[in-house]
Write an enzyme that holds these catalytic residues in place. Structure first.
Site: not given
Length: 262
Positions: A41, A89
């Protein structure tokens, strides 16, 4: 005077207790870390801090992955699983999704031969059938080429979701006509994308967030978690060592109680 003596006596006992605890930790044998899973991340934030497009952060994230694979192999880690693209995503802006697909394709094309020479065994975890056909072929070719390598396993979770994985497993169990009375945890595990892989010992999340983000939900039931504020593109060998050091301080009881040593 008696109160003062009691106070010093208590402090002495606390110090002795702390010393014994430190000695106990030092004397504990190192726990083996076979499998590390990483939620990579912070690519977007890394790019934003530098006034760069988000895709530049994802490219820097690929460089970090190359670095970490090498570091993990040097530390004798058997396997890495990395969260590269989730089933959620797809909801990102179209330009970013297209850029990630291109980056995935370009990375396979540019890095595959070196990964193969370095003894990295590649595996894809996720819904391969949702990816473009040329990308599906590239992924399968990379898996086939490296399947006999033994230095380190790299599982790339691309178009992966923990809930989607469980749905796919249940669908296949039903399609195979399994008797509900024979369904066990072991049977469900045998239908997951990770069916022949060990569960992760350690899950690392970068960029300071404190959530699992639908990643290896079944497999990480008893994994140790480690969060760091370091953004993924900046993650390196020292960060990996810090995570491993933290892991060595944990007591893994798997729902049981620890047995005191004498």
């Amino acid at each position: 005077m008696t109160k003062m003596q009691n106070l010093f006596s208590l402090k002495g006992k606390e110090k002795d207790s702390q010393t014994r605890l430190e000695q106990s930790v030092q004397q504990q044998p190192e726990q083996a870390v076979r499998h590390i899973a990483i939620i990579m991340d912070g690519n977007g934030r890394w790019a934003t801090k530098r006034h760069l497009p988000r895709l530049a952060g994802h490219k820097a994230g690929v460089s970090a992955l190359r670095r970490v694979v090498e570091c993990a192999a040097d530390e004798h880690i058997e396997m890495l699983s990395v969260y590269a693209f989730s089933t959620e995503n797809w909801g990102r802006p179209r330009s970013e999704v297209d850029g990630l697909m291109r980056l995935f394709w370009e990375t396979i094309r540019s890095d595959l031969e070196k990964l193969h020479r370095d003894g990295v065994r590649l595996r894809h975890l996720g819904r391969l059938y949702d990816l473009p056909p040329d990308l599906q072929k590239a992924v399968q070719d990379s898996v086939d080429l490296t399947k006999d390598n033994t230095r380190i396993g790299l599982n790339v979770c691309f178009n992966y979701g923990g809930r989607a994985e469980l749905v796919d497993a249940v669908r296949q169990i039903i399609a195979d006509g399994r008797d509900p009375n024979t369904i066990t945890e072991e049977l469900i595990s045998s239908y997951l994308y990770t069916r022949d892989l060990p569960d992760p010992d350690l899950v690392i999340r970068t960029a300071g967030e404190m959530r699992v983000s639908n990643f290896l939900l079944w497999q990480s039931a008893y994994s140790e978690y480690y969060a760091t504020s370091t953004l993924w593109p900046d993650f390196g060998h020292e960060d990996l060592l810090a995570a491993l050091e933290s892991f060595q301080q944990r007591q893994r009881r798997f729902g049981r109680v620890s047995v005191p040593t004498t």
